[in-house]
Write an enzyme that holds these catalytic residues in place. Sequence first.
Site, PDB file in Angstrom:
ATOM      1  N   SER A  28      11.294 -16.159 -25.387  1.00 45.42           N
ATOM      2  CA  SER A  28      10.183 -16.821 -26.003  1.00 45.42           C
ATOM      3  C   SER A  28       9.768 -18.317 -25.335  1.00 45.42           C
ATOM      4  CB  SER A  28      10.471 -17.082 -27.545  1.00 45.42           C
ATOM      5  OG  SER A  28       9.692 -18.129 -28.161  1.00 45.42           O
ATOM      6  N   HIS A  71       7.589 -13.314 -24.684  1.00 48.03           N
ATOM      7  CA  HIS A  71       7.239 -13.624 -25.975  1.00 48.03           C
ATOM      8  C   HIS A  71       6.485 -14.835 -26.173  1.00 48.03           C
ATOM      9  CE1 HIS A  71       7.696 -12.202 -30.128  1.00 48.03           C
ATOM     10  NE2 HIS A  71       7.877 -13.553 -30.621  1.00 48.03           N
ATOM     11  N   ASP A  80       4.515 -17.024 -28.924  1.00 50.19           N
ATOM     12  CA  ASP A  80       4.299 -17.318 -30.601  1.00 50.19           C
ATOM     13  C   ASP A  80       3.193 -18.260 -30.717  1.00 50.19           C
ATOM     14  OD1 ASP A  80       6.538 -16.121 -31.750  1.00 50.19           O
ATOM     15  OD2 ASP A  80       7.846 -17.625 -30.728  1.00 50.19           O
ATOM     16  N   MET A 140       1.045 -19.750 -33.429  1.00 51.03           N
ATOM     17  CA  MET A 140       1.176 -20.401 -34.868  1.00 51.03           C
ATOM     18  C   MET A 140      -0.237 -21.169 -35.102  1.00 51.03           C
ATOM     19  SD  MET A 140       4.833 -21.459 -34.631  1.00 51.03           S
ATOM     20  CE  MET A 140       6.041 -20.723 -33.956  1.00 51.03           C
ATOM     21  N   HIS A 198       3.086 -12.656 -30.797  1.00 54.07           N
ATOM     22  CA  HIS A 198       3.142 -12.699 -31.819  1.00 54.07           C
ATOM     23  C   HIS A 198       2.411 -13.663 -32.754  1.00 54.07           C
ATOM     24  CE1 HIS A 198       6.734 -13.384 -35.103  1.00 54.07           C
ATOM     25  NE2 HIS A 198       5.542 -12.982 -35.522  1.00 54.07           N
ATOM     26  N   MET A 205       1.395 -15.354 -35.645  1.00 58.78           N
ATOM     27  CA  MET A 205       1.865 -16.112 -36.960  1.00 58.78           C
ATOM     28  C   MET A 205       0.734 -16.951 -37.610  1.00 58.78           C
ATOM     29  SD  MET A 205       5.851 -17.600 -36.020  1.00 58.78           S
ATOM     30  CE  MET A 205       6.792 -16.745 -34.715  1.00 58.78           C
ATOM     31  N   MET A 243      12.169 -10.613 -38.498  1.00 57.32           N
ATOM     32  CA  MET A 243      12.143 -12.099 -38.338  1.00 57.32           C
ATOM     33  C   MET A 243      13.818 -12.387 -39.085  1.00 57.32           C
ATOM     34  SD  MET A 243       9.863 -13.544 -36.812  1.00 57.32           S
ATOM     35  CE  MET A 243      10.340 -15.192 -37.010  1.00 57.32           C
ATOM     36  N   ASP A 289      13.853 -11.192 -34.016  1.00 58.66           N
ATOM     37  CA  ASP A 289      13.290 -12.827 -33.462  1.00 58.66           C
ATOM     38  C   ASP A 289      13.978 -13.785 -34.486  1.00 58.66           C
ATOM     39  OD1 ASP A 289      12.480 -14.893 -32.547  1.00 58.66           O
ATOM     40  OD2 ASP A 289      10.321 -14.446 -32.802  1.00 58.66           O
TER      41      ASP A 289
END
Length: 211
Positions: free
Chosen positions: A6, A29, A31, A33, A62, A64, A137, A172
């Site tokens: 990540s 990975h 993320d 957000m 990913h 979010m 998660m 994760d």
Amino acid sequence: MIISPSILSADFANLERDIKAVETADWLHIDVMDGHFVPNITIGVPVVASIRKVTDMPLDVHLMIENPEKYIEPFAKAGANIITFHYEAACHSTRHIEDCINLIKRFGIKAGMSIKPKTPADVVFPYLNELDMVLVMTVEPGFGGQKFMQDCAEKIPAIRQKAPANLIIQVDGGINAETARICTFYGANSLVAGNYIYKSSDIKSAIASLR
């Protein structure tokens, strides 16, 4: 075992360097957000497009974020190879979830769906034959460096029992060599790790230890 470091734990001032440092892993990975679905803001489409230019690693994006369907196409076009959205962001209706899955697949990439710690495993069961990946998660999404919640990992066997053989179950949150063994025992075949990899004095060895 698919290892997906990540970049949430990378040095964003030296992002290309830190991406190159983990290229012995399988995926990267990312993320995303939005400060609404989770209480943090990270990166968007332009950064993913820039990352695509400096690595051939599959980009494991990913989301979010709220309203994930609005951002699937931009991230796919930016170079994502896997896009995972959250069940909790799309659970207004079965049709909404199926639309997200179908939209991701329309771009010829892998479709994943994630569940937060308080969400039961059985919510993903109706979609297992359509998904390429389920992300479990084991921390509350939003920030790196949190402690692994083993009770969340206990969802993995329930999903594995119902899933087709080729489904990827990714975990994760709080992943290190010890918790990786727990997740593998339960049936996971992909692990996301941030701090454990990037704060290691030997990144290659840290990646290898998760396999």
